[in-house]
Write an enzyme that holds these catalytic residues in place. Structure first.
Site, PDB file in Angstrom:
ATOM      1  N   CYS A 163       0.843  -1.380   0.071  1.00  0.00           N
ATOM      2  CA  CYS A 163      -0.109  -0.073   0.158  1.00  0.00           C
ATOM      3  C   CYS A 163       0.888   1.096   0.196  1.00  0.00           C
ATOM      4  CB  CYS A 163      -0.973  -0.114   1.249  1.00  0.00           C
ATOM      5  SG  CYS A 163      -2.127  -1.398   1.068  1.00  0.00           S
ATOM      6  N   HIS A 300      -2.218   8.351   6.433  1.00  0.00           N
ATOM      7  CA  HIS A 300      -2.450   6.928   5.737  1.00  0.00           C
ATOM      8  C   HIS A 300      -3.757   6.345   6.403  1.00  0.00           C
ATOM      9  CE1 HIS A 300      -1.589   3.018   3.815  1.00  0.00           C
ATOM     10  NE2 HIS A 300      -1.647   2.435   5.048  1.00  0.00           N
ATOM     11  N   LYS A 330      -9.102   8.554   2.844  1.00  0.00           N
ATOM     12  CA  LYS A 330      -9.654   7.357   2.770  1.00  0.00           C
ATOM     13  C   LYS A 330     -11.040   7.084   3.435  1.00  0.00           C
ATOM     14  CE  LYS A 330      -4.998   4.791   2.593  1.00  0.00           C
ATOM     15  NZ  LYS A 330      -4.307   5.941   2.858  1.00  0.00           N
ATOM     16  N   HIS A 335      -9.890   2.216   1.250  1.00  0.00           N
ATOM     17  CA  HIS A 335      -8.459   1.982   0.968  1.00  0.00           C
ATOM     18  C   HIS A 335      -8.063   1.589  -0.576  1.00  0.00           C
ATOM     19  CE1 HIS A 335      -4.350   1.765   1.416  1.00  0.00           C
ATOM     20  NE2 HIS A 335      -4.276   0.483   2.409  1.00  0.00           N
ATOM     21  N   PHE A 392       1.595   3.594   4.292  1.00  0.00           N
ATOM     22  CA  PHE A 392       2.345   2.442   4.764  1.00  0.00           C
ATOM     23  C   PHE A 392       1.784   1.015   4.541  1.00  0.00           C
ATOM     24  CE2 PHE A 392       1.657   5.688   8.395  1.00  0.00           C
ATOM     25  CZ  PHE A 392       2.810   6.383   8.088  1.00  0.00           C
ATOM     26  N   PHE A 394       1.873  -3.294   3.931  1.00  0.00           N
ATOM     27  CA  PHE A 394       2.265  -4.918   4.625  1.00  0.00           C
ATOM     28  C   PHE A 394       3.670  -4.898   4.338  1.00  0.00           C
ATOM     29  CE2 PHE A 394      -2.366  -6.735   4.134  1.00  0.00           C
ATOM     30  CZ  PHE A 394      -2.432  -6.386   5.326  1.00  0.00           C
TER      31      PHE A 394
END
Length: 411
Positions: A163, A300, A330, A335, A392, A394
């Site tokens: 992301c 984020h 968002k 997202h 940010f 995974f």
């Protein structure tokens, strides 16, 4: 003296609109782009909520042979890149006679892989897959198709960083131009929205279950959030050396002045306060500014408990005493995953251009960790000279971009 990196083209194709004007209006009105996808209901999703993004009609833009190589996310990227080229004043003749590079964020091409498998299972003959199947299924499908369609002849690199993909793509473009390795670069991010793209995350119970109230499902920083809402589309930006841009008379929408990054080095799906703080601090240092210079933070925050809390604590550590305005777009878009780092730069540029801060909608009861933050819950008229955008992903990959209102030296 390092070269200045300016933004001369922007394009967007998202659940908030299919053009810059449509998206700017949605941001100002705090309009949600989230809805229920009937295809997800039929497919068996636990939560069928998603950003509603209809495919662009590319007939007349590119020929049928080229369209056969485009996965859904690349179709979105063609549309947003077309708008970015128009706003940058770059036509085909210019592209044929000048070198333009590309860094584009994308981390999956799920639909093409699954459809290829279905043909093989049903027909048992790879010759029936079709000529575009191989290209559609590659993670690099977006960048290689954009390079071909728009005749780009500079650096060409796909950025797969979960992301944070779109944000890192902009950061890399910034570095290449600042260092003199390229004069102009197309940067961005794309995310597919078909039913195949997010089933695994749905199976992890990561998505909001506010199915009866789709527009209230994405609730960054709110204590009553119950998960994120997936979305997608594409966002494209043209980054350019300042002197190069001025020489050709380009309109300048902003200047990239800082890029920060870090990795958490921890559990694959866990956010980290320290990692978020490092990347923001590094971006500020790269820009040569203080935290008090930041007029707005596009967070984020995806509407997940742990992710929101870690970012809130990191922002609190660096900015809370200053009362810096914060919102997560968002809350309206859901997202946007691989494109989010790029689209949120576009959203913030539109706020900068039109002197407002878009709201963090659905923010009713602050999470304990967010209570010290100045979270903007309603549209606020505000001049923005400099903003910071966080992304940010995974694997613990973190990226922050700092953009400043452009002024010539001496102004």
């Amino acid at each position: 003296m390092r070269r200045r990196v300016v933004i001369t083209g922007i394009g967007i194709y998202s659940c908030l609109g299919k053009s810059l004007d449509e998206v700017a209006s949605s941001l100002y009105r705090g309009k949600s782009g989230i809805g229920v996808d009937p295809a997800r209901v039929a497919y068996g999703y636990r939560s069928p909520l998603t950003g509603i993004v209809t495919p662009p009609d590319l007939k007349g833009w590119i020929d049928r042979r080229m369209r056969q190589s485009l996965p859904e996310e690349a179709e979105f990227a063609v549309a947003s890149t077309h708008e970015a080229m128009l706003t940058a004043g770059i036509d085909e003749d210019y592209r044929l006679n000048h070198e333009i590079g590309i860094f584009y964020g994308n981390d999956t091409s799920a639909q093409a892989v699954i459809e290829t498998h279905e043909v093989m299972r049903e027909k048992g003959d790879s010759m029936l897959i079709g000529s575009g199947g191989a290209f559609k299924s590659m993670t690099s499908a977006v960048s290689m198709n954009l390079s071909t369609i728009f005749k780009l002849r500079g650096v060409s690199i796909s950025v797969a960083a979960a992301c944070a993909s779109g944000s890192h793509a902009i950061g890399l473009g910034y570095i290449f131009i600042r260092s003199g390795m390229q004069d102009m670069v197309l940067c961005g991010g794309a995310q597919e929205v078909n039913v195949y793209s997010m089933a695994g995350f749905d199976g992890l119970s990561a998505f909001s279950m506010r199915i009866d109230e789709p527009e209230k499902a994405s609730r960054p920083f709110d204590a009553n959030r119950d998960g994120l809402t997936p979305s997608g589309g594409a966002a494209s930006l043209i980054l350019e050396d300042e002197e190069h841009a001025l020489k050709r008379g380009a309109t300048i929408y902003g200047e990239v002045v800082g890029y920060g990054f870090s990795s958490n080095g921890g559990q694959i799906s866990q956010a980290d306060e320290q990692g978020a703080a490092i990347t923001m601090t590094r971006a500020l240092a790269d820009a040569g500014i203080k935290s008090s210079d930041v007029d707005y933070i596009n967070a984020h925050a995806t509407s997940t408990p742990q992710g929101d809390r870690c970012e809130a604590l990191a922002i609190d550590r660096i900015f809370a005493a200053l009362g810096t305005p914060v919102s997560s777009t968002k809350s309206m878009t859901g997202h946007e995953c691989w494109m989010a780092g790029a689209s949120e730069i576009v959203y913030s540029l539109l706020m900068m251009k039109n002197s407002f801060i878009a709201p963090n909608i659905n923010f009713e009861t602050p999470d304990e960790t967010a209570k010290n933050l100045n979270i903007i819950s309603e549209t606020k008229e505000r001049n923005i000279d400099l903003f910071l955008s966080n992304s940010f992903g995974f694997g613990g990959t973190n990226s922050s971009i700092v953009v400043k209102k452009y002024r010539k030296r001496g102004d």
